[in-house]
Design an enzyme around this catalytic site. Structure first.
Site, PDB file in Angstrom:
ATOM      1  N   GLU A  48       0.855  -1.189   0.000  1.00  0.00           N
ATOM      2  CA  GLU A  48       0.000   0.000   0.000  1.00  0.00           C
ATOM      3  C   GLU A  48       0.896   1.245   0.000  1.00  0.00           C
ATOM      4  OE1 GLU A  48      -1.664   0.674   3.892  1.00  0.00           O
ATOM      5  OE2 GLU A  48      -3.295   1.933   3.133  1.00  0.00           O
ATOM      6  N   ASN A 111      -6.883   6.345  -1.674  1.00  0.00           N
ATOM      7  CA  ASN A 111      -5.813   5.407  -1.367  1.00  0.00           C
ATOM      8  C   ASN A 111      -6.010   4.276  -2.372  1.00  0.00           C
ATOM      9  OD1 ASN A 111      -4.063   3.505  -0.328  1.00  0.00           O
ATOM     10  ND2 ASN A 111      -4.542   3.986   1.820  1.00  0.00           N
ATOM     11  N   LYS A 128      -9.467   2.241  -1.908  1.00  0.00           N
ATOM     12  CA  LYS A 128      -9.650   1.629  -0.578  1.00  0.00           C
ATOM     13  C   LYS A 128     -11.018   1.980   0.015  1.00  0.00           C
ATOM     14  CE  LYS A 128      -7.139   1.303   3.853  1.00  0.00           C
ATOM     15  NZ  LYS A 128      -5.873   1.783   4.512  1.00  0.00           N
TER      16      LYS A 128
HETATM   17  N1  ING Z   1      -3.396   0.542   8.627  1.00  0.00           N
HETATM   18  C1  ING Z   1      -3.881  -0.174   9.708  1.00  0.00           C
HETATM   19  C2  ING Z   1      -4.482  -1.529   9.390  1.00  0.00           C
HETATM   20  O1  ING Z   1      -5.672  -1.738   9.372  1.00  0.00           O
HETATM   21  C3  ING Z   1      -4.347  -0.014  11.917  1.00  0.00           C
HETATM   22  C4  ING Z   1      -4.743   0.599  10.631  1.00  0.00           C
HETATM   23  C5  ING Z   1      -3.178   0.383  12.529  1.00  0.00           C
HETATM   24  C6  ING Z   1      -5.121  -1.022  12.469  1.00  0.00           C
HETATM   25  C7  ING Z   1      -2.767  -0.182  13.730  1.00  0.00           C
HETATM   26  C8  ING Z   1      -4.725  -1.608  13.665  1.00  0.00           C
HETATM   27  C9  ING Z   1      -3.546  -1.191  14.291  1.00  0.00           C
HETATM   28  O2  ING Z   1      -3.675  -2.435   9.245  1.00  0.00           O
HETATM   29  C10 ING Z   1      -4.017   0.892   7.459  1.00  0.00           C
HETATM   30  N2  ING Z   1      -3.269   1.626   6.623  1.00  0.00           N
HETATM   31  O3  ING Z   1      -5.173   0.568   7.194  1.00  0.00           O
END
Ligand code: ING
Length: 312
Positions: A48, A111, A128
């Protein structure tokens, strides 16, 4: 049983610095392309937001400071060398980037992930759907997660016929929602390509930090098994601008088994032979949707967003 094997590479990427020129990042991606080629890969899956640092970790009051991370054309002068080299090698690839779409007269920011076939054609584009994090600056956090500020959500999960099968894409947080895989699988998806940038620290509930790797594989493996599809999860990882992001990129079989896994937190390639015909072992038996699913019972899944418990 025919053999529709595709040799697929997960091309994991280590940190990208805020001021790292796109040309330098593209050079890294081309080096990964070559390593994937050495492993016989026909399709290379990048993470990503693969062209820049994960900028939603910062609050920017001025949109001009945000827009420097977006692409207004694809391929662009900076990314064309990647397209050209992949074409020269006859390799397909997917990667995520921040897309600025001005085609309607006003700028829409997504995204985005694209799928490029072995002849250099962009055969699929995905925006996304599930945007995690928050919309406003939250100074209490050690770092921000402002995807909901900087991006608009996508409005569909699509599949494309490519590489001898039916291919879908999702991005990062999408992989945590079972609906993602199911909507793709209801379109016959045999291979889901999913890049991610996942900070290990989750400020709203730090008890989840120690489980970041478990949760990552849990959702990728269950998505694969419950929908009879290959799933490729590819990280941008390592300590990027002070934030440690999860690595552990994997290629998962329709059985749910991890068939290849990265073991570093940097630029790394793992390759697996993915026979798309193995999807039928699950799609035509245990998970024969048309025979066993009961959508007339599942109404709440699309009618209701948040949970409504029974009256006390
Ligand atoms: N990142 C994370 C994901 O879902 C996140 C958001 C961060 C979730 C930390 C849980 C803990 O993997 C993205 N870019 O969606």
């Amino acid at each position: 049983m025919t053999d529709r094997s595709v040799r697929i590479a997960a091309a994991q990427m280590g940190p990208i610095a805020r001021d790292e020129p796109r040309a330098d990042v593209v050079d890294r991606m081309i080096a990964l392309l070559h390593r994937a080629r050495a492993g016989g890969a026909q399709l290379v899956v990048f993470p990503e937001l693969a062209l820049t640092t994960f900028f939603p970790r910062w609050f920017f009051a001025d949109w001009a400071e945000v827009d420097v991370f977006f692409e207004t054309e694809m391929p662009s002068a900076a990314t064309k060398p990647l397209f050209d080299e992949a074409l020269r090698l006859g390799i397909g690839f997917s990667f995520g980037y921040a897309e600025a779409d001005d085609s309607s007269g006003t700028r829409h920011r997504y995204n985005t992930s694209i799928l490029v076939d072995g002849r250099g054609a962009i055969v699929g584009k995905y925006h996304k759907v599930h945007l995690p994090g928050h919309e406003e600056h939250e100074p209490w956090r050690p770092f921000q997660h402002l995807e909901r500020r900087y991006f608009e959500p996508g409005s569909s999960f699509d599949v494309w016929r490519a590489f001898g099968g039916i291919v879908g894409m999702a991005i990062c947080n999408d992989r945590r929602w079972p609906e993602t895989y199911r909507v793709l699988a209801l379109q016959g998806c045999e291979l889901a390509l999913i890049g991610y940038n996942t900070p290990i620290h989750y400020a709203p509930d730090p008890t989840q930090d120690a489980l970041a790797g478990f949760h990552n594989h849990l959702v990728l493996q269950s998505g694969a098994y419950q929908n009879g599809m290959w799933v490729v999860g590819v990280a941008k990882c390592g300590v990027e601008e002070g934030v440690d992001a999860l690595a552990q990129s994997v290629i998962v079989a329709p059985s749910g088994q991890i068939v290849a896994q990265c073991t570093t937190a940097g630029d790394e390639v793992v390759v697996a032979e993915c026979d798309l015909d193995r999807c039928a072992q699950y799609k035509h038996t245990l998970f024969d949707f048309d025979r066993y699913r009961r959508p007339e019972v599942y109404g709440l899944i699309t009618e209701r967003r948040g949970a409504i418990p029974p009256p006390p």
